[in-house]
Write a protein that holds these residues in place. Structure first.
Motif, PDB file in Angstrom:
ATOM      1  N   MET B  29       0.853  -1.201   0.000  1.00  0.00           N
ATOM      2  CA  MET B  29       0.000   0.000   0.000  1.00  0.00           C
ATOM      3  C   MET B  29       0.886   1.248   0.000  1.00  0.00           C
ATOM      4  O   MET B  29       2.052   1.166   0.354  1.00  0.00           O
ATOM      5  CB  MET B  29      -0.927  -0.005   1.221  1.00  0.00           C
ATOM      6  N   VAL B 157      -0.302  12.746   3.442  1.00  0.00           N
ATOM      7  CA  VAL B 157      -1.368  12.433   2.489  1.00  0.00           C
ATOM      8  C   VAL B 157      -2.312  11.437   3.127  1.00  0.00           C
ATOM      9  O   VAL B 157      -1.943  10.728   4.046  1.00  0.00           O
ATOM     10  CB  VAL B 157      -0.815  11.856   1.171  1.00  0.00           C
ATOM     11  N   ARG B 158      -3.517  11.410   2.638  1.00  0.00           N
ATOM     12  CA  ARG B 158      -4.522  10.602   3.307  1.00  0.00           C
ATOM     13  C   ARG B 158      -4.786   9.258   2.630  1.00  0.00           C
ATOM     14  O   ARG B 158      -5.428   8.407   3.212  1.00  0.00           O
ATOM     15  CB  ARG B 158      -5.825  11.393   3.455  1.00  0.00           C
ATOM     16  N   ASP B 159      -4.328   9.068   1.418  1.00  0.00           N
ATOM     17  CA  ASP B 159      -4.550   7.749   0.827  1.00  0.00           C
ATOM     18  C   ASP B 159      -3.453   6.813   1.308  1.00  0.00           C
ATOM     19  O   ASP B 159      -2.326   7.229   1.549  1.00  0.00           O
ATOM     20  CB  ASP B 159      -4.621   7.814  -0.709  1.00  0.00           C
ATOM     21  N   GLY B 160      -3.820   5.546   1.459  1.00  0.00           N
ATOM     22  CA  GLY B 160      -2.857   4.615   2.020  1.00  0.00           C
ATOM     23  C   GLY B 160      -2.731   4.848   3.510  1.00  0.00           C
ATOM     24  O   GLY B 160      -3.681   5.247   4.177  1.00  0.00           O
ATOM     25  N   THR B 162      -0.582   6.704   6.708  1.00  0.00           N
ATOM     26  CA  THR B 162       0.388   7.685   7.168  1.00  0.00           C
ATOM     27  C   THR B 162       0.800   7.292   8.585  1.00  0.00           C
ATOM     28  O   THR B 162      -0.045   7.115   9.460  1.00  0.00           O
ATOM     29  CB  THR B 162      -0.222   9.099   7.172  1.00  0.00           C
TER      30      THR B 162
END
Lengths: 293, 280
Positions: B29, B157-160, B162
């Motif tokens: 991911m 960033v918010r996808d995947g 953090t």
């Protein structure tokens, strides 16, 4: 009366265990736990509390919903993003008071903030000043300052020669507050890449505030190469390496028993390097040696 | 999903967990690792980050135009932090004490105050082996870490996933680092110091309303009270890492746990699955 503060940069290098041992070795001193965020020294000293005091510091804004006209000016002007939906978040609010001064209906009031507690306790090694910052509170630097101030006053009152201050990790507000104006810093490090990196940063802070520093290498046998690197670094900057303390599970065992390492064992394998460290600190405080950053 | 790593006590293994979690997840991911321990940022050493971009972090501090100043003292009166003082006909600004609230500038009746940036640290960005990496570095001698942490987090960033590595303790830098996380891993050790500071960390997470679980590192040293505390408080123990001199020695040389002992890779993948169950 002189203050020595034990720092490390990186957490978990053994500051508190070493201060606990110094407490057993030093005569005529007052102890101060300046790690007000996560104070642990009392766990080795079983203190009996003589005094408990509240620590009020800073303010927090509060909006009176009856007088609030929901104009939104407070939320718009708050630099700390602490106001949402006409309510002030206690944690985000830094207490600057801008909103209270600007509110057109006077609906915002600044309330004093109870940030923590501080204590004076008796221990079998002498007087201990310690504190507990409230959860998620600010102003740890001010509480550290207060703990040091009280420790100095008590030392003068009791006729003690020194205060031994257990410092916090890091290099920020609480560390600066622990360090400024002290006679000496003892940096406890460990020979890991992170330990070395963090020691270099905390030594830079000592240099910045012109506080002489000594280095004590804990768990030196975990990485002899790293130990050599620390010694080279210190040599090149004329910083005295006062001792090399080996890794020893008895340090943790003593902690589990709630005693100083020197009460737990008299095996010179571990006690001798600690005694050597304390002796070097004492000599430097007495002014019989010079040098340092 | 944002996962933060905190501890209360220092040196319990936050960096070890943060770096190994990033390395274990990066193949399946998008991963971003944010080192928010800006007083002592170390993650870059372990993930061998190539930092390619550095940006300044500054707070606005007052600059007084003395030719316009009437020494009226309003600035000093409105400053809650004692960062500005009128002495005779001159005004002293103590930049290190300034929180940058803007009150002095706003209330100066003759508009003699403007705000100028005062650098307190930097944000460094780059890539590690297969994931994005950001850290913050507080400048030596500067007391205030939170603005640097805030700037690091703005890069997230918010996808995947953090992953945020926080500093030790329970005060403002930790609150700033973990705020907004979906889950916080509290790394502790089975010792009285570890337990005492875990209690404080748990109280902090409860105050902030952040779901949390514990990782017990160096299991086998010390005693069983930390584990008993977790069980009685209903705090899930999501992973246990035994004390192993091999881990300590290789880690001290800069080798992340999942690289020194690859059998741990799968355990970190499982850890992530367990966190996801707790979040959803």
């Amino acid at each position: 009366m002189k203050e020595v503060v034990v720092l490390s940069g990186k957490g978990g290098t053994g500051k508190t265990s070493i201060v606990g041992a110094f407490a057993a070795l030093a005569r005529n001193k007052v102890l101060a736990d300046c790690d007000v965020d996560a104070a642990d020294l009392h766990l080795l000293l079983s203190p009996s509390m003589r005094e408990e005091h509240e620590f009020w510091s800073g303010q927090v804004a509060e909006i009176d919903p009856d007088r609030c006209t929901r104009c939104g000016l407070c939320e718009e002007t708050c630099r700390f993003d602490a106001i949402h939906a006409y309510q002030v978040g206690r944690i985000g609010c830094e207490g600057c008071g801008l909103c209270a001064r600007l509110c057109p209906t006077g609906a915002i009031r600044m309330k004093d903030n109870l940030s923590g507690h501080w204590f004076i306790s008796d221990t079998r090694f002498g007087t201990l000043v310690h504190a507990r910052l409230g959860i998620a509170q600010e102003n740890s630097g001010k509480l550290v300052h207060l703990v040091r101030q009280k420790a100095k006053e008590l030392a003068l009152h009791e006729g003690a020669d020194i205060t031994i201050n257990d410092g916090p990790p890091g290099i920020g507000c609480a560390v600066i507050s622990s360090l400024s104006g002290a006679a000496l810093a003892c940096i406890v490090t460990e020979p890991s890449l992170s330990g070395i990196h963090d020691m270099e940063r905390v030594l830079s802070v000592c240099r910045h505030f012109v506080i002489p520093a000594l280095v004590c290498i804990n768990k030196h046998d975990m990485n002899e190469e790293g130990t050599q690197q620390i010694e080279n670094y210190c040599d090149s900057r004329h910083i005295q390496v006062i001792s090399r303390i080996p890794f020893d599970p008895r340090v943790t065992e003593a902690q589990v028993q709630g005693v100083s390492l020197l009460e737990y064992t008299d095996d010179s394998y571990i006690t001798a390097p600690i005694e050597q460290a304390w002796e070097a600190v004492r000599v430097r405080l007495d002014g019989k040696a010079s040098g340092g950053p | 999903m944002v996962i933060s790593i905190a501890s209360g006590k220092g040196g319990t293994g936050k960096t070890l967990v943060a770096t190994s979690l990033a390395l274990a997840l990066k193949d399946t991911m998008p991963v971003m690792l944010l080192d928010c321990d800006v007083e002592e940022p170390n993650d870059h050493i372990y993930v061998k980050a190539r930092l390619t971009r550095t940006s300044s972090v500054a707070v606005p501090v007052p600059h007084v135009d003395e030719s316009m100043c009437t020494s009226c003292g309003v600035c000093q009166n409105v400053c809650a932090f004692n960062a500005i003082a009128v002495l005779g006909s001159s005004v002293l600004v103590f930049k290190e004490l300034c929180h940058g609230c803007g009150a002095c500038t706003r209330f100066c009746p003759v508009e003699a105050i403007t705000e100028v940036p005062h650098e307190i640290g930097v944000v460094e960005e780059g890539v590690a082996d297969g994931f994005l990496f950001v850290d913050g570095v507080l400048t030596i001698g500067q007391p205030m870490a939170p603005p640097v942490i805030r700037k690091v987090k703005q890069r997230g960033v918010r996808d995947g996933v953090t992953i945020i590595d926080a500093s030790p303790g329970t005060s403002c830098p930790v609150v700033e680092a973990v705020g907004g996380s979906d889950f916080c891993l509290l790394v502790t050790e089975p010792t009285p110091f570890g337990l005492h500071d875990l209690r404080l960390a748990v109280e902090t997470m409860r105050e902030l309303g952040i779901p949390h679980g514990a990782i017990i590192n160096r299991a086998g040293i010390g005693d069983t009270r930390t584990e008993e505390f977790c069980r009685s408080e209903g705090i899930p123990i999501l992973m246990t890492i035994p004390f192993d001199r091999r881990i300590a020695e290789s880690y001290s040389r800069g080798t992340p746990l999942v690289e020194a002992l690859p059998e741990y890779r799968q355990q970190f993948v499982e850890l992530f699955k367990r966190i996801r169950e707790h979040v959803t």
